[in-house]
Design an enzyme around this catalytic site. Sequence first.
Site, PDB file in Angstrom:
ATOM      1  N   ASN A   9     -52.850 -36.158  -6.554  1.00  0.00           N
ATOM      2  CA  ASN A   9     -53.209 -36.642  -5.308  1.00  0.00           C
ATOM      3  C   ASN A   9     -53.573 -35.467  -4.360  1.00  0.00           C
ATOM      4  OD1 ASN A   9     -54.113 -37.812  -2.858  1.00  0.00           O
ATOM      5  ND2 ASN A   9     -52.028 -38.423  -2.342  1.00  0.00           N
ATOM      6  N   LYS A  11     -55.361 -35.026  -1.954  1.00  0.00           N
ATOM      7  CA  LYS A  11     -55.552 -35.621  -0.416  1.00  0.00           C
ATOM      8  C   LYS A  11     -56.943 -34.957   0.120  1.00  0.00           C
ATOM      9  CE  LYS A  11     -50.714 -35.620   0.045  1.00  0.00           C
ATOM     10  NZ  LYS A  11     -49.581 -35.763   0.796  1.00  0.00           N
ATOM     11  N   HIS A  96     -51.599 -45.693   0.259  1.00  0.00           N
ATOM     12  CA  HIS A  96     -50.788 -44.361   0.399  1.00  0.00           C
ATOM     13  C   HIS A  96     -50.031 -44.245   1.921  1.00  0.00           C
ATOM     14  CE1 HIS A  96     -49.576 -40.164   0.948  1.00  0.00           C
ATOM     15  NE2 HIS A  96     -49.541 -40.072  -0.514  1.00  0.00           N
ATOM     16  N   GLU A  98     -50.108 -42.160   4.359  1.00  0.00           N
ATOM     17  CA  GLU A  98     -51.007 -41.717   5.086  1.00  0.00           C
ATOM     18  C   GLU A  98     -51.941 -42.506   5.528  1.00  0.00           C
ATOM     19  OE1 GLU A  98     -51.802 -38.062   2.676  1.00  0.00           O
ATOM     20  OE2 GLU A  98     -49.516 -37.371   3.050  1.00  0.00           O
ATOM     21  N   GLU A 168     -42.896 -44.020  -3.137  1.00  0.00           N
ATOM     22  CA  GLU A 168     -43.005 -42.627  -2.406  1.00  0.00           C
ATOM     23  C   GLU A 168     -42.187 -42.616  -1.035  1.00  0.00           C
ATOM     24  OE1 GLU A 168     -46.684 -40.251  -3.883  1.00  0.00           O
ATOM     25  OE2 GLU A 168     -47.061 -41.397  -2.154  1.00  0.00           O
ATOM     26  N   GLY A 174     -44.536 -34.125   1.140  1.00  0.00           N
ATOM     27  CA  GLY A 174     -44.756 -32.937   1.604  1.00  0.00           C
ATOM     28  C   GLY A 174     -43.535 -32.108   2.325  1.00  0.00           C
ATOM     29  N   SER A 214     -42.626 -34.741  -2.950  1.00  0.00           N
ATOM     30  CA  SER A 214     -42.252 -33.225  -3.330  1.00  0.00           C
ATOM     31  C   SER A 214     -41.712 -33.258  -4.856  1.00  0.00           C
ATOM     32  CB  SER A 214     -41.184 -33.113  -2.545  1.00  0.00           C
ATOM     33  OG  SER A 214     -41.449 -32.955  -1.411  1.00  0.00           O
TER      34      SER A 214
HETATM   35  C1  PEP Z   1     -48.248 -37.626  -2.116  1.00  0.00           C
HETATM   36  O1  PEP Z   1     -49.292 -37.137  -1.162  1.00  0.00           O
HETATM   37  O2  PEP Z   1     -48.533 -38.659  -2.761  1.00  0.00           O
HETATM   38  C2  PEP Z   1     -47.251 -36.713  -2.377  1.00  0.00           C
HETATM   39  C3  PEP Z   1     -46.394 -37.296  -3.146  1.00  0.00           C
HETATM   40  O3  PEP Z   1     -47.080 -35.576  -1.870  1.00  0.00           O
HETATM   41  P1  PEP Z   1     -46.014 -34.302  -2.217  1.00  0.00           P
HETATM   42  O4  PEP Z   1     -46.070 -34.246  -3.412  1.00  0.00           O
HETATM   43  O5  PEP Z   1     -46.788 -33.204  -1.830  1.00  0.00           O
HETATM   44  O6  PEP Z   1     -44.975 -34.754  -1.622  1.00  0.00           O
END
Ligand code: PEP
Length: 258
Positions: A9, A11, A96, A98, A168, A174, A214
């Site tokens: 992803n 983003k 997601h 976000e 998630e 992040g 992460s």
């Molecule tokens: C994500 O945005 O779906 C995500 C898991 O980000 P990160 O791996 O940076 O935590």
Amino acid sequence: MRIPILAANWKMNLSRREAKNLVEDLLKVAFPVQQREVVICPSFHLLSEVGSLLEGKANYGLGAQNVYWKESGAFTGEVSPTMLRDCGCSHVIIGHSERRGYFHETDKDCFAKVEAALQHNLVPILCVGESLEQREAGKTKEVVLGQLQGALKGQSVSSGDKLVIAYEPIWAIGTGKTDTPEGAESTIAVLRQELGNLFGERIAQQVRLLYGGSVNAGNVDALMAQPNIDGALVGGASLKAESFARIVNYQTQASLAN
Ligand code: PEP
């Protein structure tokens, strides 16, 4: 057997040039073995270009980060499932955290998006996950089950390999904090059980359930060793060819080095 999926992803990151360099570098160092799928999810402006770079590359798919459920018309700023197909997309991320957080997407929106994706032969990667407050209140499973039911109850799913779920935890996205492999496995196992209630055991056993939050080169092997974790949705670590390649090549890095 469920084929693992490693999904990137990106983003709202990368220029066209940066994206081209990243994909070219990745293709040099990532060796997805046959039984492994890689899905790259760039922002809308990069879809056609990244799609061209991935064309003909076995085991690679292209995903969008969002979709609208209408076919066409006066919906300024939105992109339809047909348009995503037109760009070469095979997958689309839906719900997601976000989008749920910053853009107020609801479970009802996610339902409509999943339905539209399925109707257009796009594989939805439906994201669910709890906040830190919800986790500390012991509500993780209640929250993720509610999100799963809200987006999926009443959908017509003919085959489980046409649906992907990403667990998630919001507090892990992040932040450099990851759920433990056992913790992620336990929540993901509950999600699979609920998929069985919704669609029957055969389909539940086909659906790929990913962990995201992460994921990096250092923790991917242990996460992927869990029986119900079928892959990873990766944000930050997917923006560097080497780290994402290491994730794609999980548990095979040692043999590749020899
Ligand atoms: C994500 O945005 O779906 C995500 C898991 O980000 P990160 O791996 O940076 O935590």
